[in-house]
Every structure is written in C-alpha cells, then in structure tokens.
Design a protein around this motif. Structure first.
Motif, PDB file in Angstrom:
ATOM      1  N   VAL A 164       5.530   1.795  -3.005  1.00  0.00           N
ATOM      2  CA  VAL A 164       5.707   0.441  -3.522  1.00  0.00           C
ATOM      3  C   VAL A 164       4.338  -0.178  -3.780  1.00  0.00           C
ATOM      4  O   VAL A 164       3.409  -0.019  -2.987  1.00  0.00           O
ATOM      5  N   ILE A 165       4.224  -0.859  -4.904  1.00  0.00           N
ATOM      6  CA  ILE A 165       3.019  -1.625  -5.229  1.00  0.00           C
ATOM      7  C   ILE A 165       3.452  -3.075  -5.347  1.00  0.00           C
ATOM      8  O   ILE A 165       4.150  -3.459  -6.285  1.00  0.00           O
ATOM      9  N   GLY A 166       3.072  -3.879  -4.352  1.00  0.00           N
ATOM     10  CA  GLY A 166       3.525  -5.258  -4.277  1.00  0.00           C
ATOM     11  C   GLY A 166       4.773  -5.368  -3.420  1.00  0.00           C
ATOM     12  O   GLY A 166       5.274  -4.388  -2.872  1.00  0.00           O
ATOM     13  N   GLY A 208       2.635   2.674   0.348  1.00  0.00           N
ATOM     14  CA  GLY A 208       2.583   1.437  -0.398  1.00  0.00           C
ATOM     15  C   GLY A 208       1.279   0.682  -0.298  1.00  0.00           C
ATOM     16  O   GLY A 208       0.448   0.900   0.596  1.00  0.00           O
ATOM     17  N   VAL A 209       1.113  -0.221  -1.255  1.00  0.00           N
ATOM     18  CA  VAL A 209       0.065  -1.242  -1.275  1.00  0.00           C
ATOM     19  C   VAL A 209       0.811  -2.541  -1.516  1.00  0.00           C
ATOM     20  O   VAL A 209       1.327  -2.768  -2.613  1.00  0.00           O
ATOM     21  N   VAL A 210       0.900  -3.407  -0.524  1.00  0.00           N
ATOM     22  CA  VAL A 210       1.800  -4.549  -0.638  1.00  0.00           C
ATOM     23  C   VAL A 210       1.072  -5.892  -0.702  1.00  0.00           C
ATOM     24  O   VAL A 210       1.703  -6.944  -0.641  1.00  0.00           O
ATOM     25  N   PRO A 248       1.182   4.105   9.341  1.00  0.00           N
ATOM     26  CA  PRO A 248      -0.166   3.535   9.167  1.00  0.00           C
ATOM     27  C   PRO A 248      -1.040   4.352   8.218  1.00  0.00           C
ATOM     28  O   PRO A 248      -1.864   3.787   7.489  1.00  0.00           O
ATOM     29  N   ALA A 249      -0.876   5.662   8.218  1.00  0.00           N
ATOM     30  CA  ALA A 249      -1.700   6.509   7.361  1.00  0.00           C
ATOM     31  C   ALA A 249      -1.328   6.366   5.892  1.00  0.00           C
ATOM     32  O   ALA A 249      -2.084   6.795   5.013  1.00  0.00           O
ATOM     33  N   ARG A 250      -0.167   5.759   5.621  1.00  0.00           N
ATOM     34  CA  ARG A 250       0.285   5.648   4.222  1.00  0.00           C
ATOM     35  C   ARG A 250       0.468   4.192   3.814  1.00  0.00           C
ATOM     36  O   ARG A 250       1.090   3.910   2.801  1.00  0.00           O
ATOM     37  N   SER A 251      -0.100   3.309   4.604  1.00  0.00           N
ATOM     38  CA  SER A 251      -0.159   1.893   4.250  1.00  0.00           C
ATOM     39  C   SER A 251      -1.575   1.630   3.759  1.00  0.00           C
ATOM     40  O   SER A 251      -2.510   1.522   4.559  1.00  0.00           O
ATOM     41  N   TYR A 252      -1.743   1.542   2.456  1.00  0.00           N
ATOM     42  CA  TYR A 252      -3.071   1.586   1.844  1.00  0.00           C
ATOM     43  C   TYR A 252      -3.598   0.192   1.518  1.00  0.00           C
ATOM     44  O   TYR A 252      -2.835  -0.777   1.416  1.00  0.00           O
ATOM     45  N   VAL A 286       3.901  11.158  -2.745  1.00  0.00           N
ATOM     46  CA  VAL A 286       5.029  10.455  -3.367  1.00  0.00           C
ATOM     47  C   VAL A 286       5.346  11.042  -4.743  1.00  0.00           C
ATOM     48  O   VAL A 286       4.491  11.627  -5.408  1.00  0.00           O
ATOM     49  N   ASP A 287       6.591  10.852  -5.136  1.00  0.00           N
ATOM     50  CA  ASP A 287       7.068  11.311  -6.432  1.00  0.00           C
ATOM     51  C   ASP A 287       7.031  10.202  -7.484  1.00  0.00           C
ATOM     52  O   ASP A 287       6.996  10.485  -8.689  1.00  0.00           O
ATOM     53  N   ALA A 288       7.086   8.944  -7.039  1.00  0.00           N
ATOM     54  CA  ALA A 288       7.196   7.824  -7.969  1.00  0.00           C
ATOM     55  C   ALA A 288       6.635   6.574  -7.329  1.00  0.00           C
ATOM     56  O   ALA A 288       6.464   6.502  -6.106  1.00  0.00           O
ATOM     57  N   VAL A 289       6.343   5.586  -8.180  1.00  0.00           N
ATOM     58  CA  VAL A 289       5.926   4.275  -7.695  1.00  0.00           C
ATOM     59  C   VAL A 289       6.843   3.217  -8.294  1.00  0.00           C
ATOM     60  O   VAL A 289       7.415   3.402  -9.379  1.00  0.00           O
TER      61      VAL A 289
END
Length: 387
Positions: free
Chosen positions: A15-17, A43-45, A63-67, A84-87
């Motif tokens: 997820v982006i946002g 994600g990057v939220v 935590p390792a995938r919360s960017y 990931v396969d998609a965003v």
C-alpha cells in the motif's frame, strides 16, 4: 480446482498511502483482503518516513516491510524472494503518476485511485508503460463494480433497450458547500485546494471522473465531444467545484453530465439513466442493490442483486442474499478480485477471463474528457475528446 488454490497463495500487495486514520486506506485494505485474493504485506503510509514506519506497524505490517519512502520499498521488495506482486496507490493526486510509473518499471501490477495522472499526456504514458511491461493496471472506480451497474452494462451490450440514444449522469455532494478552506480543517485539506496538486479541475478529480467513467462504462461508449460549463458555485473559490456538460458519445448518443461538491443539503449520490430505442435503465447509489428497467409500454421492473435468472457473472459479484445490504467496499473488492484472477490465470497459463474492471485506458479517457471540458469552457463551444 479453484484458481487461487492452483496458484497456492494470495497475491502480495503493498500500500502507498492510506494510514491508520484514513477511511480510503481502510476501504482499500479491507477490499483487497475481503475474498482472500490479496494480502497486504508491505507499505509506505505517510510522506514522513518516521511516521510511515510507525503507522505501518499500526496497520499490522512487519517492521521490516514498513518503509519510509516509495523508492526504499520498491528496492527492498525487489530484493526479497517473497516480494510484493502489486501496489495500490491512495495518495494525493499529484503523486499518482510518479508512483504508478515507478511501480510499473519495478515490474509490479498497479491499483490506483483516481485520477491516474495530472493530464492526458501523463495518463497516456502510463498506458504505454503498462502495455510495454505486460502489467495489469486497475483504476478504483468502484461504482462500476456493483452487481447492478454491471448488469446495466450487460443489458446495454446485449441490446435489451435497443440502441442507446440518451445518457444522463449526475454526482452531487455537499462537502464544499461552505468555505471549508477557511475552517479548522484547512491545513489538512490544503493540498485539495491547490490546483497544482488536486488536478486541473478539483470536482472532476474528486467525483466527476467517477460519473464520466460510469456513464461510458454502462453505455459501452466513450465520450466523443463535450460542451461544458466549468466553474464554481461557491463565490470566491479558487478551485472548480461544479461542472455541467452536454455530451456526445461515440456512436451518436447524446448525454448530460452534472457534478458538484458544493450543493448545500445534498447527500453523496451518483445516479445514472440510460435511454435506448425501446426502454431505459435507472440506477442510483442510494439503492445500489437495485436496477430499474422500464420498457416502452410495459410496467417498470425493479431487479435486485441476487435475483434468480441473472447471469452467472453478475451473481458472482454479490456475497450475501438479496435484502442484505452490500456497499462500496464490496464493489472495490470485486475490482481487486478480478485483477487477481487475471494475474493468476496469466501466470498459470490458464484461459484469461475477460473481466471488465476499470483499467488505465479508462483513466486516460477520463483525463482527455476533463481537458475537453476545460477547453470547451475556454472557447465557448463544443470540444473534441482526444482519443
């Protein structure tokens, strides 16, 4: 065997946002995971790196995938065996194009909130990138994924009301009926009232694109030209909060289009009526589970989601028996489910279903439509919609 069982796992989604307090974030995450086709795994939220990492934990990310940034996420995920396969992109409008282009170049499929880009040129570039990379790109036009709007398209496509002659669509809201840009929420909404960030016409970026897409989707035709009134209902406002237009569709059907976010007392509602040679169909978001079909000289029929006799592909879009309400989250989930099934079928070498979920080409047509409305206002007449 079920396609998902053959694939062996849900698709992994970044997820982006859409942080913990974002209603659209909860909408997308819940819809993506509703039927088990996707799992949100990265994600990057937030645009603030520290807040992004903390908020990622709040929505359940490892935590390792919360960017902290999108480039960090794309690089980090591409280095993983289980990347990931998609965003899915649900950020301010001016970031959609850049994030989508970067994700496509990283080899990922994309789900993007509307509008897909700032203008038609950027949207057309996303079409080229999507095709060149062989990726999938869905646009979050949830209104076109309700069972009854899909059935409306089915009726038009199969000629049940004859050749389409007239299409009327409207989307009315009241959120900008007052000077909210001067109120206590003004700092949070600042980007919305900046045309460089919200888009060429705020109301079109916010809700007008939904109305245009739904009309074209159900009528099975793009808009060929427009004559538009583009402006504001609220005096002194610097961004566009109202557009009304006459439409001509490819194939010759006529239409009318009205969208505003500044109608005092209104409640969020989108309504579509399509008139053919022999009858008409009428759908309103207020009663999303029902479609009215009125044939010339016959009593009006009300068709409900889940009714016996509906085509199998329409019945498959619902999850509960008729009378149990389903809403926008389920419609969003249909888009995610269809894109996932297409992706899995491709990778497994299975026949690829011809799902009608909104794609980047639809997003490009929307941007051309917006630009034509603005051009019509500026020159005072009909304007062609770029193909």
């Amino acid at each position: 065997m079920h396609l998902r069982d053959k694939f062996g796992r849900p698709l992994r989604l970044a997820v982006i946002g859409g942080g913990p307090d974002s209603w659209i974030g909860r909408m997308h995450r819940g819809a993506a995971e509703m039927d088990g086709w996707f799992r949100v795994t990265a994600g990057v939220v937030s645009s603030d790196p520290q807040r992004s990492r903390a908020s990622g934990l709040a929505i359940g990310l490892d935590p390792a995938r919360s960017y902290g940034s999108v480039p960090d996420m794309l690089a980090g995920e591409s280095a993983r065996d289980d990347g990931v396969d998609a965003v899915t992109i649900m950020t301010p409008n001016d970031t959609h194009y850049g994030f989508a282009a970067a994700a496509l170049e990283a080899g990922l499929d994309v789900v993007c909130d509307k509008p897909v880009a700032h203008d038609h040129a950027q949207a057309s570039d996303l079409v080229r990138r999507t095709r060149a990379r062989g990726r999938l790109f869905a646009v979050a036009h949830g209104y076109s994924a309700y069972p009854m709007t899909r059935y409306a398209r089915h009726l038009v496509r199969d000629g049940a009301i004859g050749t389409v002659r007239l299409v009327q669509v409207e989307y009315i809201q009241s959120g900008l009926a007052t000077r909210v840009e001067d109120g206590p929420q003004s700092s949070r909404l600042r980007w919305i009232f900046d045309p460089a960030r919200s888009g060429q016409a705020l109301v079109m970026s916010a809700i007008g694109c939904h109305a245009q897409h739904l009309a074209s989707f159900v009528a099975c035709a793009n808009v060929a030209r427009v004559m538009a009134d583009v402006g504001t209902l609220r005096p002194g406002r610097k961004v566009i909060d109202h557009v009304s237009a006459l439409l001509e569709f490819e194939g010759g059907a006529r239409g009318s289009f009205t969208v505003t976010q500044a109608a005092a007392g209104a409640e969020n509602d989108i309504r579509l009526r399509v008139y053919g040679e022999t009858g008409m169909i009428d759908w309103s978001h207020r009663e999303a589970g029902y479609l009215k079909l009125a044939m010339q000289g016959e009593p009006v029929r009300t068709i409900g989601r889940g009714d016996p006799g509906l085509p199998a592909e329409i019945l498959a879009l619902g999850r509960t028996p008729r009378g149990h309400p389903e809403g926008l989250r389920e419609a969003f989930a249909n888009i995610y489910a269809e894109m996932a099934q297409e992706r899995m079928a491709r990778e497994l070498g299975e026949p690829v279903p011809a799902f009608p979920y909104p794609r980047v080409e639809d997003g490009a047509h929307t941007m051309a439509f917006i630009e034509a409305c603005i051009a019509s206002q500026e020159k005072g007449g009909w304007a062609q919609v770029e193909r």
